[in-house]
Design an enzyme around this catalytic site. Sequence first.
Site, mmCIF file in Angstrom:
data_model
loop_
_atom_site.group_PDB
_atom_site.id
_atom_site.type_symbol
_atom_site.label_atom_id
_atom_site.label_comp_id
_atom_site.label_asym_id
_atom_site.label_seq_id
_atom_site.Cartn_x
_atom_site.Cartn_y
_atom_site.Cartn_z
ATOM 1 N N HIS A 1 0.839 -1.282 0.031
ATOM 2 C CA HIS A 1 -0.027 -0.010 0.001
ATOM 3 C C HIS A 1 0.839 1.223 0.193
ATOM 4 O O HIS A 1 0.700 2.198 -0.543
ATOM 5 C CB HIS A 1 -1.015 0.026 1.288
ATOM 6 C CG HIS A 1 -1.528 1.259 1.266
ATOM 7 N ND1 HIS A 1 -2.298 1.906 0.493
ATOM 8 C CD2 HIS A 1 -1.077 2.566 2.172
ATOM 9 C CE1 HIS A 1 -2.713 3.105 0.946
ATOM 10 N NE2 HIS A 1 -2.015 3.519 1.801
ATOM 11 N N HIS B 1 1.508 5.280 -2.805
ATOM 12 C CA HIS B 1 1.672 6.604 -2.277
ATOM 13 C C HIS B 1 3.078 7.145 -3.309
ATOM 14 O O HIS B 1 3.174 8.377 -3.455
ATOM 15 C CB HIS B 1 1.949 6.787 -1.189
ATOM 16 C CG HIS B 1 0.898 6.669 -0.018
ATOM 17 N ND1 HIS B 1 0.098 7.822 0.064
ATOM 18 C CD2 HIS B 1 0.464 5.721 0.734
ATOM 19 C CE1 HIS B 1 -1.028 7.774 1.000
ATOM 20 N NE2 HIS B 1 -0.554 6.332 1.399
ATOM 21 N N GLU C 1 -5.777 9.532 0.295
ATOM 22 C CA GLU C 1 -6.119 8.056 0.302
ATOM 23 C C GLU C 1 -7.197 7.501 -0.799
ATOM 24 O O GLU C 1 -7.174 6.616 -1.204
ATOM 25 C CB GLU C 1 -6.364 7.801 1.843
ATOM 26 C CG GLU C 1 -5.437 7.700 2.522
ATOM 27 C CD GLU C 1 -4.041 6.695 2.501
ATOM 28 O OE1 GLU C 1 -4.231 6.008 1.454
ATOM 29 O OE2 GLU C 1 -3.121 6.884 3.081
ATOM 30 N N SER D 1 -4.109 0.955 -4.512
ATOM 31 C CA SER D 1 -3.554 -0.121 -4.051
ATOM 32 C C SER D 1 -4.348 -1.464 -3.743
ATOM 33 O O SER D 1 -4.155 -2.298 -3.243
ATOM 34 C CB SER D 1 -2.501 0.187 -2.711
ATOM 35 O OG SER D 1 -3.518 0.627 -1.659
HETATM 36 CO CO CO Z 1 -1.962 5.272 2.916
#
Ligand code: CO
Length: 275
Positions: A130, A135, A176, A195
């Site tokens: 993730h 990111h 997010e 993700s």
């Molecule tokens: Co995150």
Amino acid sequence: MTGETTHNLRGDYSGMRPDYTVEQAWSAYSREEHALWRRLYARQAALVPRYACREFIDSLAALDFGEAIPRFEEVNPRLARATGWEIVAVPGLVPDRVFFDHLAHRRFPVTVWLRKPEEFDYIVEPDVFHDFFGHVPLLFDPVFADYLQAYGRGGLKAERLGAIEMLSRLYWYTVEFGLIETAAGLRTYGAGILSSGGELPYCIDSGEPNRIRFDLLRIMRTRYKIDTFQETYFVIRDFRELFEATAPDFAPCYEELAGRESIPPRAVLPTDRMA
Ligand code: CO
Ligand code: PHE
């Protein structure tokens, strides 16, 4: 994701530095872990061309880390050249103050451990897949990179003002789970979506969730659920809009919102502009 608690966390917090960083210890990853990474990567990379924003697609292609869990120290010189950001290895979620301080100094904390094979589809705590896949690619975009640093600085201030809850909602609904308008239609730039095998198609294709135009104060009032697909997404026009809308001092916003009720995750208000 922001660290909301450090109770019962997965990860080895012994031997970390005072700023919660550790060595990545790349050679300690097993063959099975690299193989699991390849499967996770392959599933997401196949969806990215249809659902991710252009900046993410381009960055992912240039990074080319699908074969094995990436070595942070290999990515860092490229990241430094692109935007001056740096990845730091951490044992898992870190306290808010530590997290904000890293971001404020253009350091992005990435968890070192990888999920178990039985967590292929779903994991509650952020792991290296993730944190890295979701990111790191956008840290190469100059405007997004500046936004994230501003967020970190804003976080340190929000702590002093007791406004973490409001500010965390902004992180949640942008970094997010944010959606973005593009010439190719609606896309996502949110790491929690990028993700996720299920939510990446869902956030764009499903008729169920609300898709509402970005509205700073509205987002700061909106609660969120961490264990289901989102019921509401907020849509930005571009990273410039996000950066500019969040540039003013939030102290008056926090004051204005302090007495007001929060908004349930599913609600649509008469004042909402649907995207
Ligand atoms: Co995150
Ligand atoms: N302008 C915000 C503040 O005064 C800082 C911030 C920028 C917060 C970007 C979040 C995102 O607190």
